[in-house]
Scaffold this active site. Structure first.
Site, PDB file in Angstrom:
ATOM      1  N   ASP A  62       3.414  -6.256 -20.423  1.00 24.14           N
ATOM      2  CA  ASP A  62       2.916  -6.829 -19.168  1.00 24.14           C
ATOM      3  C   ASP A  62       3.700  -8.115 -18.946  1.00 24.14           C
ATOM      4  OD1 ASP A  62       1.604  -8.060 -17.085  1.00 24.14           O
ATOM      5  OD2 ASP A  62      -0.383  -8.000 -18.007  1.00 24.14           O
ATOM      6  N   ALA A  90      10.138  -5.338 -12.267  1.00 21.21           N
ATOM      7  CA  ALA A  90       8.688  -5.183 -12.329  1.00 21.21           C
ATOM      8  C   ALA A  90       8.019  -5.960 -11.199  1.00 21.21           C
ATOM      9  CB  ALA A  90       8.165  -5.664 -13.677  1.00 21.21           C
ATOM     10  N   SER A 165      13.147  -8.215  -1.734  1.00 20.50           N
ATOM     11  CA  SER A 165      12.745  -7.238  -0.724  1.00 20.50           C
ATOM     12  C   SER A 165      13.044  -7.833   0.646  1.00 20.50           C
ATOM     13  CB  SER A 165      11.240  -6.946  -0.837  1.00 20.50           C
ATOM     14  OG  SER A 165      10.768  -6.218   0.287  1.00 20.50           O
ATOM     15  N   TYR A 179       2.504 -10.365  -0.779  1.00 19.62           N
ATOM     16  CA  TYR A 179       3.724  -9.731  -1.294  1.00 19.62           C
ATOM     17  C   TYR A 179       4.962 -10.418  -0.727  1.00 19.62           C
ATOM     18  CZ  TYR A 179       7.170  -6.010  -2.145  1.00 19.62           C
ATOM     19  OH  TYR A 179       8.269  -5.296  -2.538  1.00 19.62           O
TER      20      TYR A 179
END
Length: 273
Positions: A62, A90, A165, A179
């Site tokens: 994680d 990730a 992104s 996000y």
């Protein structure tokens, strides 16, 4: 830089871009380390990497935990001695039912001649949801980068590719402000660290992909119907999303020989120009 026998870490290797990157590095004859929180995703990716002929170390990790990240790097050093390439892939993505509803509402609003109004997304986000995204998408990137630089700086060699992104560049993902904020942070972090470590022959860059044609997103497109799909394609001149293989090719380029420092490459089909 030839990738043959180079040690590469790809984080977040669930179905989609992470797994495709890991396989692409394996095909380039690198030694591949992969991590994910899902045991199933980790095993599937490990099988694909080994099938491509590469040595593979699979670690359940994680990345939002600095302790687990440090433990993973201890395993990397124990097996391979060092690390040459880090791909910070990730990330949490908005894929719950409420996210789908917000996404549909945004696409409809963007392509319909209705009165302008607030879409009311930000006021619905809880503290827990906000912090969860930052934990993986930003803190995890930092923990992995910090650990990688401890290996790369003494050897004066390394490549770090951060997966951002178009959400961090534009309003295309306004349905998910939490996000978007984290992906904007990825870009800012990339530029800062790139300047810092370039003198040590470590190249840090980012890829900011547009829509990714993963199985999950293709299922979403099937579910929303033809009219909604046509609305979506109004914002993508190429009329489709990129394949994971196309994006993985860009990641491999950034992991190789080039003159890019702190740059953001955004393959997005013309959605953001």
């Amino acid at each position: 830089m030839s990738l043959e026998n180079k040690v590469v870490l790809v984080t977040g290797v669930g179905p989609g871009l992470g797994k495709a990157c890991a396989v692409a590095f394996a095909q380039a004859q690198a030694k591949v380390v992969i991590c994910d929180v899902s045991e199933r995703s980790l095993e599937e990716a490990a099988q694909a990497v080994r099938a491509a002929g590469a040595e593979c170390l699979a670690v359940r990790c994680d990345v939002s935990s600095s302790r687990e990240v440090d433990g993973m790097f201890e395993q990397i050093v124990a097996q391979f001695g060092t690390l040459h390439v880090l791909v910070n892939n990730a990330a949490l993505t908005p894929n719950r039912e409420v996210d789908t509803q917000r996404r549909n509402e945004l696409y409809r609003y963007m392509s319909s001649p209705e009165p302008r109004r607030s879409l009311g997304f930000t006021r619905q986000i809880s503290d827990e949801e906000w912090h969860r995204y930052w934990g993986v998408n930003v803190h995890g990137m930092f923990y992995c980068t910090r650990a990688a630089l401890r290996l790369m700086e003494p050897q004066r060699e390394g490549r770090i590719v951060n997966i951002a992104s178009i959400a961090g560049l534009s309003s295309k993902s306004a349905h998910s402000p939490h996000y978007c904020a984290t992906k904007g942070a990825v870009i800012a972090f990339t530029k800062s660290v790139a300047y810092e470590v370039a003198g040590a022959n470590i190249f840090v860059n980012a890829m900011a992909p547009g829509g990714v044609a993963t199985p999950a997103f293709n299922a979403y497109l099937d579910a929303i119907g033809e009219e909604a799909r046509n609305r979506l394609w109004q914002g993508v001149p190429l009329g489709r999303f990129g394949t994971v293989e196309e994006y993985a090719g860009t990641v491999l380029y950034l992991a190789g020989e080039h003159y890019l420092v702190g740059q953001v490459l955004s393959p997005n089909g013309g959605g953001v120009i």
